[in-house]
Design a protein around this motif. Structure first.
Motif, mmCIF file in Angstrom:
data_model
loop_
_atom_site.group_PDB
_atom_site.id
_atom_site.type_symbol
_atom_site.label_atom_id
_atom_site.label_comp_id
_atom_site.label_asym_id
_atom_site.label_seq_id
_atom_site.Cartn_x
_atom_site.Cartn_y
_atom_site.Cartn_z
ATOM 1 N N ARG A 36 0.787 -1.325 -0.038
ATOM 2 C CA ARG A 36 -0.025 0.005 0.051
ATOM 3 C C ARG A 36 0.827 1.164 -0.039
ATOM 4 N NH1 ARG A 36 -4.681 -1.656 -1.518
ATOM 5 N NH2 ARG A 36 -5.939 -0.128 -0.373
ATOM 6 N N ARG A 37 0.306 2.302 0.049
ATOM 7 C CA ARG A 37 1.086 3.685 -0.003
ATOM 8 C C ARG A 37 0.417 4.295 1.194
ATOM 9 N NH1 ARG A 37 -1.856 5.475 -5.707
ATOM 10 N NH2 ARG A 37 -3.479 4.741 -4.516
ATOM 11 N N VAL A 38 1.212 4.606 2.331
ATOM 12 C CA VAL A 38 0.987 4.959 3.584
ATOM 13 C C VAL A 38 1.745 6.396 3.806
ATOM 14 C CG1 VAL A 38 0.999 4.384 6.080
ATOM 15 C CG2 VAL A 38 0.977 2.428 4.219
ATOM 16 N N ALA A 39 0.890 7.270 4.361
ATOM 17 C CA ALA A 39 1.281 8.612 5.087
ATOM 18 C C ALA A 39 1.327 8.393 6.467
ATOM 19 C CB ALA A 39 0.326 9.785 4.523
ATOM 20 N N ILE A 40 2.638 8.558 7.008
ATOM 21 C CA ILE A 40 2.774 8.554 8.544
ATOM 22 C C ILE A 40 3.224 10.010 8.914
ATOM 23 C CG2 ILE A 40 4.536 7.601 10.182
ATOM 24 C CD1 ILE A 40 4.838 5.420 8.571
ATOM 25 N N VAL A 41 2.192 10.372 9.932
ATOM 26 C CA VAL A 41 2.255 11.561 10.403
ATOM 27 C C VAL A 41 2.794 11.837 11.838
ATOM 28 C CG1 VAL A 41 0.947 13.803 10.828
ATOM 29 C CG2 VAL A 41 0.366 12.435 8.907
ATOM 30 N N GLY A 42 3.595 12.409 11.955
ATOM 31 C CA GLY A 42 4.424 12.591 13.377
ATOM 32 C C GLY A 42 5.753 12.791 13.554
ATOM 33 N N GLY A 43 6.288 13.654 14.620
ATOM 34 C CA GLY A 43 7.754 13.755 14.642
ATOM 35 C C GLY A 43 8.377 12.985 15.857
ATOM 36 N N GLY A 44 7.888 12.000 16.345
ATOM 37 C CA GLY A 44 8.210 11.504 17.657
ATOM 38 C C GLY A 44 8.869 10.265 17.543
ATOM 39 N N ILE A 45 9.299 9.422 18.449
ATOM 40 C CA ILE A 45 9.862 8.175 18.337
ATOM 41 C C ILE A 45 9.124 7.189 17.911
ATOM 42 C CG2 ILE A 45 10.770 6.435 19.851
ATOM 43 C CD1 ILE A 45 11.577 8.580 21.899
ATOM 44 N N SER A 46 7.666 6.998 18.266
ATOM 45 C CA SER A 46 6.799 6.253 17.754
ATOM 46 C C SER A 46 6.605 6.250 15.991
ATOM 47 C CB SER A 46 5.509 6.251 18.345
ATOM 48 O OG SER A 46 5.452 5.969 19.716
ATOM 49 N N GLU A 59 10.066 3.038 9.961
ATOM 50 C CA GLU A 59 10.750 2.037 9.765
ATOM 51 C C GLU A 59 10.150 0.775 9.306
ATOM 52 O OE1 GLU A 59 13.810 -1.205 9.553
ATOM 53 O OE2 GLU A 59 12.303 -0.926 11.328
ATOM 54 N N GLU A 60 9.424 0.176 10.207
ATOM 55 C CA GLU A 60 8.502 -0.826 9.955
ATOM 56 C C GLU A 60 7.903 -0.981 8.742
ATOM 57 O OE1 GLU A 60 6.158 -2.547 12.780
ATOM 58 O OE2 GLU A 60 7.849 -2.290 14.704
ATOM 59 N N ILE A 61 6.848 0.052 8.491
ATOM 60 C CA ILE A 61 6.001 0.075 7.448
ATOM 61 C C ILE A 61 6.703 0.095 6.135
ATOM 62 C CG2 ILE A 61 3.775 1.065 6.327
ATOM 63 C CD1 ILE A 61 3.107 1.823 9.237
ATOM 64 N N SER A 62 7.784 0.956 6.334
ATOM 65 C CA SER A 62 8.497 1.264 4.939
ATOM 66 C C SER A 62 9.097 -0.055 4.165
ATOM 67 C CB SER A 62 9.877 2.330 5.121
ATOM 68 O OG SER A 62 10.574 1.831 6.123
ATOM 69 N N ARG A 63 9.334 -1.070 5.106
ATOM 70 C CA ARG A 63 9.926 -2.415 4.520
ATOM 71 C C ARG A 63 8.691 -3.213 3.674
ATOM 72 N NH1 ARG A 63 11.165 -5.211 10.152
ATOM 73 N NH2 ARG A 63 12.249 -3.651 11.478
ATOM 74 N N VAL A 64 7.520 -2.816 3.754
ATOM 75 C CA VAL A 64 6.562 -3.608 3.011
ATOM 76 C C VAL A 64 5.700 -2.656 2.346
ATOM 77 C CG1 VAL A 64 6.421 -5.378 4.669
ATOM 78 C CG2 VAL A 64 4.829 -3.509 4.942
ATOM 79 N N ALA A 65 5.819 -1.239 2.331
ATOM 80 C CA ALA A 65 4.869 -0.411 1.783
ATOM 81 C C ALA A 65 5.744 0.902 1.409
ATOM 82 C CB ALA A 65 3.743 -0.047 2.640
ATOM 83 N N THR A 66 5.245 1.461 0.387
ATOM 84 C CA THR A 66 5.609 2.893 0.011
ATOM 85 C C THR A 66 5.026 3.896 1.187
ATOM 86 O OG1 THR A 66 5.395 2.334 -2.421
ATOM 87 C CG2 THR A 66 5.562 4.809 -1.839
ATOM 88 N N THR A 67 6.128 4.757 1.770
ATOM 89 C CA THR A 67 5.813 5.463 2.676
ATOM 90 C C THR A 67 6.210 6.854 2.488
ATOM 91 O OG1 THR A 67 7.857 5.000 3.824
ATOM 92 C CG2 THR A 67 5.732 3.763 4.378
ATOM 93 N N HIS A 68 5.312 8.021 3.124
ATOM 94 C CA HIS A 68 5.815 9.308 3.023
ATOM 95 C C HIS A 68 5.696 9.745 4.633
ATOM 96 C CE1 HIS A 68 5.014 8.876 -1.403
ATOM 97 N NE2 HIS A 68 3.876 8.480 -1.180
#
Length: 375
Positions: free
Chosen positions: A185-195, A201-210
């Motif tokens: 999938r194509r996934v937007a990850i929002v947030g600037g913290g540790i989580s 790092e996890e999701i970018s192994r299996v998906a396209t991330t922004h």
């Protein structure tokens, strides 16, 4: 409320929450001579603890499946009970609750669960009078309350134009399970913290991330020494809390560390931050520069806020929406102690705050000689 209408169950101190902060408070209350309100309701000084979770472990029992002990942001020992040796590959949602459960078995704290507190109210206008604690298992009376409810049940979900029109999936960190659900999938990850960095790092192994953040993330070089940088951070957080300034995220004080997962994300090209998008559309997001990026899902790794709604009947909030504290006491009502809040959000801070609150309440409710006590 008349005396006849007040709940019959009583504890000198009611502790709300049984995560790290609550367990520390309960332990130190027992050490200072407070008895279980469940086993010895007639004792001179008693306490009871309410935990809304079905089992020991606080919020840790709800963390995502892939979060391992090697990547959690530090678990400080519970008082006088060192952590057992645990494999770095152990799931934190299993290992930490097991540790907490062992602590509870050994200390035999008077914990009622699952019991949710809906409100804390003043019984009358007496500033030294009793407090009424409403729960889904009936009411209690108390002379003081230690609040240790943390943040897990109050996720921060920002609002952006078009959010309701987005046809993809939206979820908060607390709802995340594993990267596999986003494979391909194509996934937007929002947030600037540790989580956010961990999920990226996890999701970018299996998906396209922004990756989207409101401000450019700051990665610190060098280590983080509790006795130096840690003390400086606590001093800044304490100053903000005592000046009634609204609380900020932990990472805004500490910066981000170059952890192995952050380095892995960087080396894979996933750690490329974009300015926050300006809005959502049915199939994606509208970028700050006006462009459009199609996405299938948005993960809001946007943090949490203190879960304090049950204290609202007391009117403790300041003009910024927070609660001004002096040490662990609420400035507006010193019968209320807040731990795991403001300066004591970290696990080491929560331990210390639990000890401080217990010490203050032991002094306040010092047992008088038997022949001088009021009957």
């Amino acid at each position: 409320m008349s005396a006849a209408q007040r709940p019959s169950r009583f504890a000198t101190v009611a502790v709300i929450g049984a995560g790290q902060a609550g367990l520390s408070a309960g332990y130190h209350l027992a050490r200072r001579g407070f008895s279980s309100a469940l086993a010895e309701p007639g004792a001179a000084r008693t306490f009871v603890m309410f935990d809304a979770n079905p089992a020991p472990g606080g919020a840790w029992q709800h963390r995502w499946e892939s979060l391992r002990m090697a990547t959690v942001n530090g678990i400080f020992d519970l008082p006088d009970h060192p952590k057992p040796t645990v494999s770095p590959d152990a799931a934190s949602r299993d290992a930490v609750p097991a540790y907490f459960a062992a602590f509870e078995r050994e200390t035999r704290l008077p914990i009622l669960r699952p019991v949710a507190v809906s409100a804390v109210r003043r019984a009358d206008d007496d500033s030294e009078g009793e407090l009424l604690v409403d729960t889904d298992e009936g009411g209690w009376r108390a002379r003081a309350v230690i609040n240790a409810t943390g943040t897990w049940n109050n996720p921060l979900l920002p609002e952006y134009p078009g959010q309701q029109c987005f046809t993809g999936r939206q979820l908060h960190t607390r709802d995340y399970v594993s990267a596999e659900e986003f494979a391909g999938r194509r996934v937007a990850i929002v947030g600037g913290g540790i989580s956010a960095v961990q999920l990226l790092e996890e999701i970018s192994r299996v998906a396209t991330t922004h990756w989207y953040t409101r401000r450019p993330p700051v990665f610190r070089d060098g280590g983080f020494r509790p006795e130096i940088e840690g003390r400086e951070v606590i001093a800044r957080v304490t100053a903000d809390a005592e000046a009634s300034r609204p609380g900020r995220s932990v990472v805004s004080y500490t910066g981000l560390a170059w952890t192995p997962y952050a380095i892995a994300a960087r080396d894979r090209g996933a750690l490329e931050r974009r300015p926050m998008f300006t809005g959502l559309e049915p199939g994606g997001v509208r970028e700050a520069d006006g462009g459009f990026t199609p996405v299938d899902a948005i993960v809001w790794a946007t943090g949490f806020r203190p879960d304090l709604r049950h204290l609202d009947p007391l009117g403790l909030r300041n003009e910024f929406g927070g609660i001004t504290v002096r040490g662990t006491r609420a400035a507006a009502d010193p019968r209320i102690h807040l731990i795991g809040y403001g300066p004591s959000q970290s696990t080491v801070g929560a331990n210390r705050a639990g000890r401080e609150a217990a010490r203050a309440l032991a002094d306040r409710f010092a047992v008088e000689p038997a022949d001088s006590r009021r009957t």
